[in-house]
Scaffold this motif. Structure first.
Motif, PDB file in Angstrom:
ATOM      1  N   LEU A 174       0.851  -1.183   0.000  1.00 18.35           N
ATOM      2  CA  LEU A 174       0.000   0.000   0.000  1.00 18.35           C
ATOM      3  C   LEU A 174       0.889   1.236   0.000  1.00 18.35           C
ATOM      4  N   ALA A 175       0.353   2.321  -0.560  1.00 17.29           N
ATOM      5  CA  ALA A 175       1.088   3.584  -0.549  1.00 17.29           C
ATOM      6  C   ALA A 175       0.143   4.684  -0.101  1.00 17.29           C
ATOM      7  N   PHE A 176       0.615   5.491   0.853  1.00 24.08           N
ATOM      8  CA  PHE A 176      -0.152   6.644   1.319  1.00 24.08           C
ATOM      9  C   PHE A 176       0.621   7.906   0.971  1.00 24.08           C
ATOM     10  N   ASP A 177      -0.097   8.921   0.454  1.00 22.57           N
ATOM     11  CA  ASP A 177       0.517  10.140  -0.058  1.00 22.57           C
ATOM     12  C   ASP A 177      -0.137  11.343   0.607  1.00 22.57           C
ATOM     13  N   PHE A 178       0.657  12.111   1.355  1.00 20.33           N
ATOM     14  CA  PHE A 178       0.170  13.328   2.020  1.00 20.33           C
ATOM     15  C   PHE A 178       0.901  14.505   1.386  1.00 20.33           C
ATOM     16  N   ALA A 179       0.167  15.369   0.679  1.00 13.59           N
ATOM     17  CA  ALA A 179       0.785  16.464  -0.074  1.00 13.59           C
ATOM     18  C   ALA A 179       0.134  17.784   0.311  1.00 13.59           C
ATOM     19  N   PRO A 180       0.840  18.654   1.040  1.00 16.07           N
ATOM     20  CA  PRO A 180       0.277  19.978   1.359  1.00 16.07           C
ATOM     21  C   PRO A 180       0.116  20.813   0.092  1.00 16.07           C
ATOM     22  N   GLN A 181      -1.061  21.397  -0.097  1.00 18.38           N
ATOM     23  CA  GLN A 181      -1.331  22.290  -1.225  1.00 18.38           C
ATOM     24  C   GLN A 181      -1.432  23.704  -0.656  1.00 18.38           C
ATOM     25  N   CYS A 182      -0.401  24.507  -0.935  1.00 21.42           N
ATOM     26  CA  CYS A 182      -0.280  25.778  -0.237  1.00 21.42           C
ATOM     27  C   CYS A 182      -0.672  26.977  -1.089  1.00 21.42           C
ATOM     28  N   GLY A 183      -0.805  26.828  -2.387  1.00 25.34           N
ATOM     29  CA  GLY A 183      -1.216  27.945  -3.225  1.00 25.34           C
ATOM     30  C   GLY A 183      -0.068  28.891  -3.501  1.00 25.34           C
ATOM     31  N   ALA A 184      -0.094  29.515  -4.672  1.00 30.28           N
ATOM     32  CA  ALA A 184       1.009  30.387  -5.076  1.00 30.28           C
ATOM     33  C   ALA A 184       1.156  31.584  -4.155  1.00 30.28           C
ATOM     34  N   ASP A 185       0.052  32.102  -3.621  1.00 32.11           N
ATOM     35  CA  ASP A 185       0.153  33.301  -2.793  1.00 32.11           C
ATOM     36  C   ASP A 185       0.812  33.025  -1.456  1.00 32.11           C
ATOM     37  N   ARG A 186       0.861  31.750  -1.039  1.00 33.72           N
ATOM     38  CA  ARG A 186       1.489  31.420   0.235  1.00 33.72           C
ATOM     39  C   ARG A 186       2.754  30.601   0.045  1.00 33.72           C
ATOM     40  N   ARG A 187       3.281  30.609  -1.183  1.00 32.39           N
ATOM     41  CA  ARG A 187       4.422  29.737  -1.445  1.00 32.39           C
ATOM     42  C   ARG A 187       5.647  30.118  -0.624  1.00 32.39           C
ATOM     43  N   ALA A 188       5.907  31.418  -0.520  1.00 29.69           N
ATOM     44  CA  ALA A 188       7.111  31.823   0.217  1.00 29.69           C
ATOM     45  C   ALA A 188       7.019  31.390   1.671  1.00 29.69           C
ATOM     46  N   ALA A 189       5.849  31.556   2.266  1.00 31.79           N
ATOM     47  CA  ALA A 189       5.691  31.206   3.678  1.00 31.79           C
ATOM     48  C   ALA A 189       5.736  29.708   3.896  1.00 31.79           C
ATOM     49  N   SER A 190       5.388  28.935   2.870  1.00 32.94           N
ATOM     50  CA  SER A 190       5.311  27.488   3.042  1.00 32.94           C
ATOM     51  C   SER A 190       6.416  26.774   2.289  1.00 32.94           C
ATOM     52  N   ALA A 191       7.536  27.456   2.065  1.00 33.30           N
ATOM     53  CA  ALA A 191       8.602  26.851   1.266  1.00 33.30           C
ATOM     54  C   ALA A 191       9.127  25.575   1.897  1.00 33.30           C
ATOM     55  N   GLY A 192       8.903  25.408   3.201  1.00 31.60           N
ATOM     56  CA  GLY A 192       9.334  24.176   3.840  1.00 31.60           C
ATOM     57  C   GLY A 192       8.305  23.078   3.792  1.00 31.60           C
ATOM     58  N   ALA A 193       7.161  23.295   3.088  1.00 33.79           N
ATOM     59  CA  ALA A 193       6.127  22.275   3.004  1.00 33.79           C
ATOM     60  C   ALA A 193       6.717  20.987   2.443  1.00 33.79           C
ATOM     61  N   THR A 194       6.342  19.877   3.054  1.00 36.10           N
ATOM     62  CA  THR A 194       6.934  18.597   2.709  1.00 36.10           C
ATOM     63  C   THR A 194       5.852  17.600   2.350  1.00 36.10           C
ATOM     64  N   ARG A 195       6.047  16.928   1.237  1.00 36.49           N
ATOM     65  CA  ARG A 195       5.155  15.839   0.858  1.00 36.49           C
ATOM     66  C   ARG A 195       5.699  14.554   1.461  1.00 36.49           C
ATOM     67  N   TRP A 196       4.782  13.750   1.956  1.00 38.09           N
ATOM     68  CA  TRP A 196       5.167  12.558   2.718  1.00 38.09           C
ATOM     69  C   TRP A 196       4.542  11.344   2.070  1.00 38.09           C
ATOM     70  N   LEU A 197       5.347  10.339   1.789  1.00 41.69           N
ATOM     71  CA  LEU A 197       4.872   9.076   1.233  1.00 41.69           C
ATOM     72  C   LEU A 197       5.231   7.962   2.194  1.00 41.69           C
ATOM     73  N   ALA A 198       4.248   7.156   2.534  1.00 46.58           N
ATOM     74  CA  ALA A 198       4.465   6.014   3.417  1.00 46.58           C
ATOM     75  C   ALA A 198       4.074   4.748   2.666  1.00 46.58           C
ATOM     76  N   VAL A 199       4.964   3.773   2.654  1.00 44.30           N
ATOM     77  CA  VAL A 199       4.716   2.496   1.993  1.00 44.30           C
ATOM     78  C   VAL A 199       4.476   1.444   3.070  1.00 44.30           C
ATOM     79  N   ILE A 200       3.337   0.767   2.970  1.00 43.21           N
ATOM     80  CA  ILE A 200       2.949  -0.248   3.951  1.00 43.21           C
ATOM     81  C   ILE A 200       3.078  -1.622   3.311  1.00 43.21           C
ATOM     82  N   ARG A 201       3.740  -2.522   4.004  1.00 40.31           N
ATOM     83  CA  ARG A 201       3.890  -3.887   3.510  1.00 40.31           C
ATOM     84  C   ARG A 201       2.859  -4.785   4.186  1.00 40.31           C
ATOM     85  N   LEU A 202       2.062  -5.485   3.363  1.00 42.16           N
ATOM     86  CA  LEU A 202       1.086  -6.443   3.874  1.00 42.16           C
ATOM     87  C   LEU A 202       1.755  -7.798   4.063  1.00 42.16           C
TER      88      LEU A 202
END
Length: 654
Positions: A174-202
């Motif tokens: 399984l794969a889980f994907d968490f992606a913050p969507q910050c919008g162009a107007d808030r890009r500078a403030a959210s430059a540290g936004a991180t997308r996170w992917l977690a892989v689960i093994r069954l």
């Protein structure tokens, strides 16, 4: 003529990598890395697909599918939670209740623990969506919720809206994907936004009934600067025929930093859908072992080396050499983004990490280390060979002179061919003391067309005639030390930990508060090295030496080492670009140019590069020249004057 460049080469490599084993992998220990795939903040997460990453841009020359290969797994996407998100019905009438303070958002019904019954794997989020857990509700005990993984607390991007996706991408993955969507107007403030992917093994069938799923891999992809996008595609396949799902993560970088132009395909022989060839890609491969996922240490280094080799092949062709410089910058960026041990790509933390734009890919063990210490030198060498092929010796020397690593094996031979060495001999030392000029200023020396040298002193301008060994005061007005373009003043060139390119700093007017920044067409790994530092540790802010070449109402021309750069202040947003030699701008007094503007003298490659338009280039060194600063050449380049201590020294080459 077909282009034998890297896109074609990478498509050929990926199937080969599928069969590659893991030499030297620590298979006795579980590998739990973080990896993030980050697209532009306003976009949706790329799909987590079982389709081969190279398939989208495979042209007619791509290999045909292997008829004997097993069919690819059909990805199973999650479904939205029932209305309200507080309960989720299971087969047989049981109902799973969301934990207090959490709401179900999306989930999958599947046999997750090997007991034959369909369980629920579900993402449960906080009211703001910035915290949550991936939970397992076993069909046998639906209220006995188990946390498979939780979003790390440091990844909550305030002010952003998360987009999540959960998919089954393989028979036991399984794969889980968490992606913050910050919008162009808030890009500078959210430059540290991180997308996170977690892989689960069954659990496989050998694990027995009711064996729990487990977290196999985490990946973090920090958001790149606004002009770039970083993608991640996941493919599951049994690469070593052991009956377990192995994982290929293909990371792609597209776009271009300011002031680089939007990239063309890197170059591809065939057009591809949706501009896929404009995304430069490299893989991370994880082999599934009983103790956990084990990363193939050969990647992405093997692919990066192959791309550098393809650049060198293109560099030798008249038709392909002009595109190599831009392609080399793209490959440097991909190397810096993927590899914490890349030259100039030091890993950062805290505030600096939010703007660095480098070492963007992290695993549970930390940032990825590619183990390719010679890669930067190989890219530099390819760019230099391309510049030599197209008849641009200064650009070739600049490419070889800015690296943080030892040069490639044949680089010194190429420098000697383009600028043969010359021994500098002092022929005159002045009694007049040049007025000190700090870095980032027009120097106190300027030749006249007659061959006499003007020395700006604290008392005025002195004319030196070395032929008669006389020095005399003149009525020549002292030229300013400050570098002005109208009211704007160039202050410095900096390398910073929080910027992916070198920066020029200027004040918009004499009374302006603070300084404005202009990104230069040189990456942070380029330019002179003010001090040595480990590639994985940024050395802080460095002010780099540069040579002023010209200034006008419209902007500045400078040399950073042998790299020639123009800074244009006429637009609303000041911009910079690479310059070609010879320059067309007039040569002001105190610049590193001759009175007629046709000769240049700039520090490079461990000496002083003296070159004349229409003539040859030579690399001067020896004697007091090593201590010389603020050098200025005479017309024709037969003489150069430099400040050495408290005097001006005139040199000739032997």
């Amino acid at each position: 003529m077909p282009d034998r460049s890297s896109s074609k080469l990478l498509r050929a490599l990926l199937p080969l990598l599928a069969a590659t084993g893991c030499d030297g992998c620590p298979s006795s220990k579980p590998y739990t890395p973080y990896t993030l795939g980050s697209a532009t903040p306003s976009g949706s997460p790329p799909p987590l697909s079982g389709v081969a990453p190279g398939a989208a841009d495979a042209g007619p020359e791509a290999s045909a599918p292997d008829a004997a290969a097993p069919p690819r797994f059909a990805v199973v996407p999650s479904v939205p939670a029932p209305a309200g998100g507080k309960q989720w019905p299971l087969e047989g009438g049981a109902v799973v209740a969301a934990p207090t303070g959490r709401t179900f958002e999306t989930g999958l019904l599947l046999d997750a623990d090997g007991d034959g019954a369909r369980d629920l794997v579900v993402w449960a989020r906080s009211p703001d969506g910035l915290r949550g857990e991936l939970l397992l509700a076993p069909a046998a005990r639906p209220q006995a919720l188990r946390t498979l993984t939780a979003l790390p607390g440091d990844l909550a991007a305030q002010g952003c809206t998360p987009r999540v996706a959960l998919s089954q991408i393989g028979p036991s993955t399984l794969a889980f994907d968490f992606a913050p969507q910050c919008g162009a107007d808030r890009r500078a403030a959210s430059a540290g936004a991180t997308r996170w992917l977690a892989v689960i093994r069954l659990p496989g069938s050998a694990a027995g009934a009711s064996a729990p799923p487990e977290l196999a891999l985490e990946l973090r992809l920090r958001a790149p600067p606004p002009e770039e996008a970083l993608s991640a595609a996941l493919e599951v396949a049994d690469r070593d025929a052991d009956g377990r799902d192995d994982l290929l993560v293909t990371l792609g970088l597209s776009g271009a930093l300011r002031p680089f132009h939007a990239p063309h395909p890197f170059p591809a022989p065939n057009p591809s859908p949706a501009g896929a060839a404009s995304e430069l890609r490299a893989p991370l491969i994880f082999l599934d072992r009983p103790a956990g996922l084990s990363r193939d240490a050969a990647q992405p280094g093997e692919t990066l080396r192959a791309l550098a080799a393809s650049l060198l092949r293109d560099a030798r062709g008249k038709a392909t050499a002009p595109a190599v410089a831009a392609a080399a910058q793209r490959l440097r960026r991909l190397n810096a983004v993927l590899c914490a041990d890349a030259a100039g790509g030091g890993a950062l933390a805290g505030r600096d990490a939010a703007r660095a734009g480098e070492a963007l890919v992290w695993t549970g063990a930390g940032p990825v280390r590619c183990g390719e210490p010679g890669l930067a030198a190989a890219i530099d060498n390819a760019e230099a060979v391309a510049a030599s092929t197209r008849g641009a010796p200064i650009a070739a020397i600049a490419a070889l002179d800015h690296g943080a690593e030892p040069r490639a094996k044949d680089a010194d031979k190429l420098i000697a061919k383009l600028a043969p060495p010359a021994t500098a001999t002092a022929v005159y030392r002045t009694a007049a003391a040049p007025q000190p000029a700090g870095p980032g200023a027009f120097g106190p020396l300027a030749f006249e067309a007659s061959g006499a040298l003007l020395v700006r002193t604290a008392q005025g301008v002195v004319r030196v005639d070395p032929a008669t060994s006389t020095e005399s005061a003149t009525d020549v007005p002292p030229w300013p030390a400050a570098i002005h373009a109208g009211p704007a003043q160039l202050v410095a060139v900096e390398r910073r930990c929080d910027a992916p390119t070198l920066l020029a700093l200027f004040r918009s007017s004499p009374d302006a508060v603070g300084e404005m920044e202009v990104p230069l067409p040189l990456l942070r790994s380029q330019g002179p090295r003010a001090r040595a530092a480990s590639p994985e540790r940024c050395a802080g802010t460095e002010r780099l030496p540069f040579s002023p070449l010209a200034a006008s109402e419209g902007g500045f021309d400078i040399a950073v080492g042998a790299a020639l750069v123009s800074i244009d202040l006429r637009a609303a947003a000041p911009a910079s670009s690479a310059l070609s030699f010879p320059l067309t701008t007039p040569a002001p007094q105190g610049a590193a140019r001759s009175p007629d503007g046709a000769t240049l003298a700039v520090p490079a490659a461990g000496g002083l590069l003296v070159t004349t338009a229409g003539g040859s280039a030579r690399l001067w060194s020896g004697g007091d020249l090593a201590q010389g600063t603020a050098c200025a050449p005479a017309n024709g380049g037969a003489r150069v004057a430099c400040v050495v201590g408290a005097a001006a020294v005139i040199f000739e080459a032997k």
